[in-house]
Design a protein around this motif. Sequence first.
Motif, short mmCIF file in Angstrom:
data_model
loop_
_atom_site.label_atom_id
_atom_site.label_comp_id
_atom_site.label_asym_id
_atom_site.label_seq_id
_atom_site.Cartn_x
_atom_site.Cartn_y
_atom_site.Cartn_z
N ILE A 51 0.85 -1.18 0.00
CA ILE A 51 0.00 0.00 0.00
C ILE A 51 0.88 1.23 0.00
CG2 ILE A 51 -0.22 -0.10 2.53
CD1 ILE A 51 -3.08 1.08 2.16
N GLY A 55 -2.52 5.40 -0.31
CA GLY A 55 -3.59 4.42 -0.17
C GLY A 55 -3.80 3.50 -1.36
N THR A 57 -3.35 0.29 -3.51
CA THR A 57 -3.03 -1.07 -3.06
C THR A 57 -2.75 -2.01 -4.23
OG1 THR A 57 -5.37 -1.66 -3.02
CG2 THR A 57 -4.43 -0.82 -0.98
N SER A 70 -4.33 -2.20 4.85
CA SER A 70 -4.67 -0.83 5.20
C SER A 70 -3.52 -0.26 6.03
CB SER A 70 -5.98 -0.78 5.99
OG SER A 70 -5.87 -1.52 7.19
N ASN A 73 -1.42 6.24 8.88
CA ASN A 73 -0.22 7.04 8.69
C ASN A 73 0.18 7.80 9.95
OD1 ASN A 73 0.22 6.28 5.99
ND2 ASN A 73 -1.18 7.85 5.24
#
Length: 118
Positions: A51, A55, A57, A70, A73
Motif C-alpha cells: 500500500i 492508499g 493497493t 490498510s 499514517n
Amino acid sequence: QVQLVESGGGLVQAGGSLRLSCAASGDTQCISTMGWYRQTPGKGRELVSVISSGGSTTYTDSVKGRFTISRDNVKKTVFLQMNSLKPEDTALYYCKAIVGCSVQRQYWGQGTQVTVSS
C-alpha cells in the motif's frame, strides 16, 4: 534507522481469519510504501500486498478478495486483514517499509508465523 515490529500471527483453521499488524518506529518521517511479503521453506519471499502512502493497493492474485491491506499514517502502522484463510497461506509473513525523504531505504520486520490447518 527504522524498526518494524509485526504481530498478529498464529494458528487458525482453514476458513478462519487473522489480522496482522506492523508498527514502524525510529526515523519514520518519510514512509512511502508499506507492505507484506511471505516465505515458506525452500521458496523465495513473495509479495502478498503493498500500500502506498496515498492508499493505492496491490495484491497478489492468490489473495485477492480474501485479504485487505490498510495503514494508519499517524500511527505508522500497516495492517493485513486475512479472511477465508487456506492451508496454502501458511508462511512466515514479513512487513516491509520504504523509508526516506531523499535517499530511500527498505526495512524489514522480523516476521510473524501464520499457520492454517486443514
